[in-house]
Design an enzyme around this catalytic site. Structure first.
Site, PDB file in Angstrom:
ATOM      1  N   LYS A  87      -8.850 -71.276 -89.069  1.00 28.74           N
ATOM      2  CA  LYS A  87      -8.530 -70.493 -90.277  1.00 28.74           C
ATOM      3  C   LYS A  87      -9.555 -69.378 -90.501  1.00 28.74           C
ATOM      4  O   LYS A  87      -9.205 -68.222 -90.684  1.00 28.74           O
ATOM      5  CB  LYS A  87      -8.488 -71.400 -91.524  1.00 28.74           C
ATOM      6  CG  LYS A  87      -7.499 -72.540 -91.438  1.00 28.74           C
ATOM      7  CD  LYS A  87      -7.487 -73.374 -92.701  1.00 28.74           C
ATOM      8  CE  LYS A  87      -8.761 -74.157 -92.958  1.00 28.74           C
ATOM      9  NZ  LYS A  87      -9.110 -75.174 -91.960  1.00 28.74           N
TER      10      LYS A  87
ATOM     11  N   ARG B 230      -4.909 -77.004-100.889  1.00 32.32           N
ATOM     12  CA  ARG B 230      -5.098 -78.119 -99.975  1.00 32.32           C
ATOM     13  C   ARG B 230      -4.397 -79.376-100.472  1.00 32.32           C
ATOM     14  O   ARG B 230      -4.452 -80.415 -99.823  1.00 32.32           O
ATOM     15  CB  ARG B 230      -6.589 -78.421 -99.867  1.00 32.32           C
ATOM     16  CG  ARG B 230      -7.117 -78.326 -98.471  1.00 32.32           C
ATOM     17  CD  ARG B 230      -8.585 -78.562 -98.540  1.00 32.32           C
ATOM     18  NE  ARG B 230      -9.265 -77.354 -98.178  1.00 32.32           N
ATOM     19  CZ  ARG B 230     -10.016 -77.222 -97.109  1.00 32.32           C
ATOM     20  NH1 ARG B 230     -10.233 -78.222 -96.321  1.00 32.32           N
ATOM     21  NH2 ARG B 230     -10.580 -76.091 -96.837  1.00 32.32           N
TER      22      ARG B 230
ATOM     23  N   ARG C  76     -19.125 -76.160 -83.102  1.00 36.67           N
ATOM     24  CA  ARG C  76     -19.222 -74.922 -83.895  1.00 36.67           C
ATOM     25  C   ARG C  76     -20.665 -74.631 -84.302  1.00 36.67           C
ATOM     26  O   ARG C  76     -21.444 -75.520 -84.615  1.00 36.67           O
ATOM     27  CB  ARG C  76     -18.379 -75.040 -85.165  1.00 36.67           C
ATOM     28  CG  ARG C  76     -18.646 -73.892 -86.136  1.00 36.67           C
ATOM     29  CD  ARG C  76     -17.701 -73.826 -87.286  1.00 36.67           C
ATOM     30  NE  ARG C  76     -17.346 -75.111 -87.807  1.00 36.67           N
ATOM     31  CZ  ARG C  76     -16.251 -75.339 -88.517  1.00 36.67           C
ATOM     32  NH1 ARG C  76     -15.421 -74.359 -88.782  1.00 36.67           N
ATOM     33  NH2 ARG C  76     -15.992 -76.542 -88.957  1.00 36.67           N
TER      34      ARG C  76
ATOM     35  N   ARG D 173     -22.920 -76.896 -89.394  1.00 39.17           N
ATOM     36  CA  ARG D 173     -22.518 -77.396 -90.704  1.00 39.17           C
ATOM     37  C   ARG D 173     -22.761 -78.896 -90.794  1.00 39.17           C
ATOM     38  O   ARG D 173     -22.563 -79.614 -89.826  1.00 39.17           O
ATOM     39  CB  ARG D 173     -21.033 -77.077 -90.941  1.00 39.17           C
ATOM     40  CG  ARG D 173     -20.842 -75.779 -91.682  1.00 39.17           C
ATOM     41  CD  ARG D 173     -19.429 -75.314 -91.702  1.00 39.17           C
ATOM     42  NE  ARG D 173     -18.449 -76.306 -92.162  1.00 39.17           N
ATOM     43  CZ  ARG D 173     -17.155 -76.030 -92.299  1.00 39.17           C
ATOM     44  NH1 ARG D 173     -16.697 -74.826 -92.029  1.00 39.17           N
ATOM     45  NH2 ARG D 173     -16.314 -76.952 -92.703  1.00 39.17           N
TER      46      ARG D 173
ATOM     47  N   ARG E 282     -12.392 -85.643 -92.179  1.00 39.39           N
ATOM     48  CA  ARG E 282     -11.757 -84.403 -92.667  1.00 39.39           C
ATOM     49  C   ARG E 282     -10.341 -84.254 -92.103  1.00 39.39           C
ATOM     50  O   ARG E 282      -9.428 -83.821 -92.794  1.00 39.39           O
ATOM     51  CB  ARG E 282     -12.620 -83.195 -92.274  1.00 39.39           C
ATOM     52  CG  ARG E 282     -13.876 -83.073 -93.124  1.00 39.39           C
ATOM     53  CD  ARG E 282     -14.946 -82.260 -92.443  1.00 39.39           C
ATOM     54  NE  ARG E 282     -14.529 -80.916 -92.123  1.00 39.39           N
ATOM     55  CZ  ARG E 282     -15.073 -80.168 -91.162  1.00 39.39           C
ATOM     56  NH1 ARG E 282     -16.059 -80.636 -90.428  1.00 39.39           N
ATOM     57  NH2 ARG E 282     -14.628 -78.957 -90.948  1.00 39.39           N
TER      58      ARG E 282
HETATM   59  P1  AP5 Z   1     -12.926 -72.001 -87.585  1.00 36.23           P
HETATM   60  O1  AP5 Z   1     -12.207 -70.708 -87.565  1.00 36.23           O
HETATM   61  O2  AP5 Z   1     -14.264 -72.062 -88.197  1.00 36.23           O
HETATM   62  O3  AP5 Z   1     -11.963 -73.123 -88.197  1.00 36.23           O
HETATM   63  P2  AP5 Z   1     -11.499 -73.423 -89.682  1.00 36.23           P
HETATM   64  O4  AP5 Z   1     -10.040 -73.716 -89.627  1.00 36.23           O
HETATM   65  O5  AP5 Z   1     -11.975 -72.369 -90.609  1.00 36.23           O
HETATM   66  O6  AP5 Z   1     -12.259 -74.796 -89.900  1.00 36.23           O
HETATM   67  P3  AP5 Z   1     -13.132 -75.346 -91.097  1.00 36.23           P
HETATM   68  O7  AP5 Z   1     -13.913 -76.469 -90.521  1.00 36.23           O
HETATM   69  O8  AP5 Z   1     -13.854 -74.252 -91.803  1.00 36.23           O
HETATM   70  O9  AP5 Z   1     -12.011 -75.913 -92.014  1.00 36.23           O
HETATM   71  P4  AP5 Z   1     -12.158 -76.999 -93.085  1.00 36.23           P
HETATM   72  O10 AP5 Z   1     -10.848 -76.907 -93.738  1.00 36.23           O
HETATM   73  O11 AP5 Z   1     -12.547 -78.332 -92.589  1.00 36.23           O
HETATM   74  O12 AP5 Z   1     -13.439 -76.535 -93.917  1.00 36.23           O
HETATM   75  P5  AP5 Z   1     -13.636 -75.617 -95.169  1.00 36.23           P
HETATM   76  O13 AP5 Z   1     -14.873 -74.864 -94.972  1.00 36.23           O
HETATM   77  O14 AP5 Z   1     -12.398 -74.877 -95.479  1.00 36.23           O
HETATM   78  O15 AP5 Z   1     -12.992 -72.518 -86.074  1.00 36.23           O
HETATM   79  C1  AP5 Z   1     -13.615 -73.744 -85.765  1.00 36.23           C
HETATM   80  C2  AP5 Z   1     -14.389 -73.628 -84.462  1.00 36.23           C
HETATM   81  O16 AP5 Z   1     -13.465 -73.460 -83.387  1.00 36.23           O
HETATM   82  C3  AP5 Z   1     -15.333 -72.423 -84.379  1.00 36.23           C
HETATM   83  O17 AP5 Z   1     -16.453 -72.780 -83.639  1.00 36.23           O
HETATM   84  C4  AP5 Z   1     -14.497 -71.342 -83.659  1.00 36.23           C
HETATM   85  O18 AP5 Z   1     -15.325 -70.440 -82.954  1.00 36.23           O
HETATM   86  C5  AP5 Z   1     -13.645 -72.195 -82.726  1.00 36.23           C
HETATM   87  N1  AP5 Z   1     -12.296 -71.658 -82.526  1.00 36.23           N
HETATM   88  C6  AP5 Z   1     -11.470 -71.103 -83.456  1.00 36.23           C
HETATM   89  N2  AP5 Z   1     -10.288 -70.767 -82.908  1.00 36.23           N
HETATM   90  C7  AP5 Z   1     -10.359 -71.140 -81.591  1.00 36.23           C
HETATM   91  C8  AP5 Z   1      -9.442 -71.057 -80.502  1.00 36.23           C
HETATM   92  N3  AP5 Z   1      -8.208 -70.547 -80.651  1.00 36.23           N
HETATM   93  N4  AP5 Z   1      -9.847 -71.531 -79.306  1.00 36.23           N
HETATM   94  C9  AP5 Z   1     -11.088 -72.068 -79.140  1.00 36.23           C
HETATM   95  N5  AP5 Z   1     -12.003 -72.163 -80.121  1.00 36.23           N
HETATM   96  C10 AP5 Z   1     -11.637 -71.713 -81.348  1.00 36.23           C
HETATM   97  O19 AP5 Z   1     -13.862 -76.706 -96.310  1.00 36.23           O
HETATM   98  C11 AP5 Z   1     -15.012 -77.532 -96.284  1.00 36.23           C
HETATM   99  C12 AP5 Z   1     -14.923 -78.597 -97.374  1.00 36.23           C
HETATM  100  O20 AP5 Z   1     -14.889 -77.975 -98.674  1.00 36.23           O
HETATM  101  C13 AP5 Z   1     -13.667 -79.470 -97.338  1.00 36.23           C
HETATM  102  O21 AP5 Z   1     -13.806 -80.539 -96.432  1.00 36.23           O
HETATM  103  C14 AP5 Z   1     -13.613 -79.935 -98.807  1.00 36.23           C
HETATM  104  O22 AP5 Z   1     -14.551 -80.955 -99.055  1.00 36.23           O
HETATM  105  C15 AP5 Z   1     -14.066 -78.692 -99.573  1.00 36.23           C
HETATM  106  N6  AP5 Z   1     -12.916 -77.839 -99.946  1.00 36.23           N
HETATM  107  C16 AP5 Z   1     -12.660 -76.580 -99.485  1.00 36.23           C
HETATM  108  N7  AP5 Z   1     -11.525 -76.098-100.017  1.00 36.23           N
HETATM  109  C17 AP5 Z   1     -11.063 -77.071-100.849  1.00 36.23           C
HETATM  110  C18 AP5 Z   1      -9.902 -77.192-101.662  1.00 36.23           C
HETATM  111  N8  AP5 Z   1      -8.990 -76.210-101.718  1.00 36.23           N
HETATM  112  N9  AP5 Z   1      -9.741 -78.332-102.358  1.00 36.23           N
HETATM  113  C19 AP5 Z   1     -10.637 -79.343-102.318  1.00 36.23           C
HETATM  114  N10 AP5 Z   1     -11.754 -79.295-101.555  1.00 36.23           N
HETATM  115  C20 AP5 Z   1     -11.960 -78.183-100.819  1.00 36.23           C
HETATM  116 MG    MG Z   2     -13.395 -72.326 -92.190  1.00 30.47          MG
END
Ligand code: AP5
Ligand code: MG
Length: 209
Positions: free
Chosen positions: A13, A88, A122, A155, A166
């Site tokens: 994402k 979410r 990552r 992270r 997660r």
């Molecule tokens: P990356 O692009 O960073 O992936 P991402 O989908 O953004 O993953 P996140 O881990 O950020 O998602 P998440 O939903 O767990 O965490 P968030 O920060 O939103 O890519 C991942 C890795 O893969 C990178 O190293 C990248 O280089 C690599 N990559 C990407 N695409 C690739 C490809 N095609 N091929 C190969 N490699 C690739 O949320 C964190 C926490 O916050 C949640 O767990 C929750 O506790 C809280 N939170 C956030 N939003 C909410 C909400 N709306 N409600 C409640 N709690 C929330």
């Molecule tokens: Mg992210």
């Protein structure tokens, strides 16, 4: 353009959002990044969110809805925005309906094992937010941000244990959003196992159709 990106942890994402905001000139709203900033600053909100995030759970709907409601009022959202990581839960999605009319919802899908492999490899830049991957997108100099020279960090929730939690949270609480938006006729699914550039191309082609 008002866009939502749905996808399990490490589906890509943030990686795709960074490219799409460049392409469309719209704002990037990552609720995860916003919460991590609060944790780093040690605010009351950050302290509330810290242990929940580390354990792979979700912060309360009420809290996150209030944050997004304020964020989308800011000037940089006038031309549109990409919501990365919100909604979410169905409760969040229903509340979002009252706030804005979405143009598209993009679902980046990939199998659990692919996401687990990506997230444990990552690396992120704590200064400019750039994201790398030891296996798939390494920095030019190991451990150093290509863009700003800062030392890269991992992270706290990118461990195997937290990653599995997660992914389970995604299946339980966020996957129902796929049907929610399918029924509304605005969902577009893209295969997240492709190379990063291919996924960007597929999303832009889908959005510009
Ligand atoms: P990356 O692009 O960073 O992936 P991402 O989908 O953004 O993953 P996140 O881990 O950020 O998602 P998440 O939903 O767990 O965490 P968030 O920060 O939103 O890519 C991942 C890795 O893969 C990178 O190293 C990248 O280089 C690599 N990559 C990407 N695409 C690739 C490809 N095609 N091929 C190969 N490699 C690739 O949320 C964190 C926490 O916050 C949640 O767990 C929750 O506790 C809280 N939170 C956030 N939003 C909410 C909400 N709306 N409600 C409640 N709690 C929330
Ligand atoms: Mg992210």
């Amino acid at each position: 353009m008002k866009l939502v990106l749905i996808g399990a942890p490490a589906a890509g994402k943030g990686t795709q959002a960074a490219r799409l905001v460049e392409h469309y000139g719209i704002a990037h709203i990552s609720t995860g990044d916003m919460l991590r900033e609060e944790v780093a600053k040690g605010t009351e909100l950050g302290n509330q969110a810290k242990s929940i995030m580390a354990a792979g759970g979700l912060v309360s709907d009420e809290l996150i809805i209030a944050i997004v409601q304020e964020r989308i009022k800011k000037d940089d959202c006038a031309k549109g925005f990409i919501l990365d990581g919100f909604p979410r839960t169905v409760v969040q999605a229903e509340k979002l309906e009252d706030m804005v009319k979405l143009d598209h919802v993009v679902y980046i899908s990939a199998p659990d094992e692919v996401m687990l492999e990506r997230l444990t490899a990552r690396e992120s830049c704590p200064k400019c937010g750039a994201t790398y991957n030891k296996l798939f997108l390494p920095a030019k100099v190991a451990g150093v941000c290509d863009k700003c020279g800062e030392a890269l960090t991992q992270r706290k929730d990118d461990t195997v244990e937290a990653g599995k939690a997660r992914i389970a949270t995604f299946h339980e609480q966020s996957e129902p959003l796929v049907d929610f938006y399918k029924k509304k006729g605005i969902l577009f699914e893209v295969d997240g196992t492709q190379a990063i550039d291919e996924i960007t191309k597929a999303i832009i082609a889908g959005l510009d159709k």
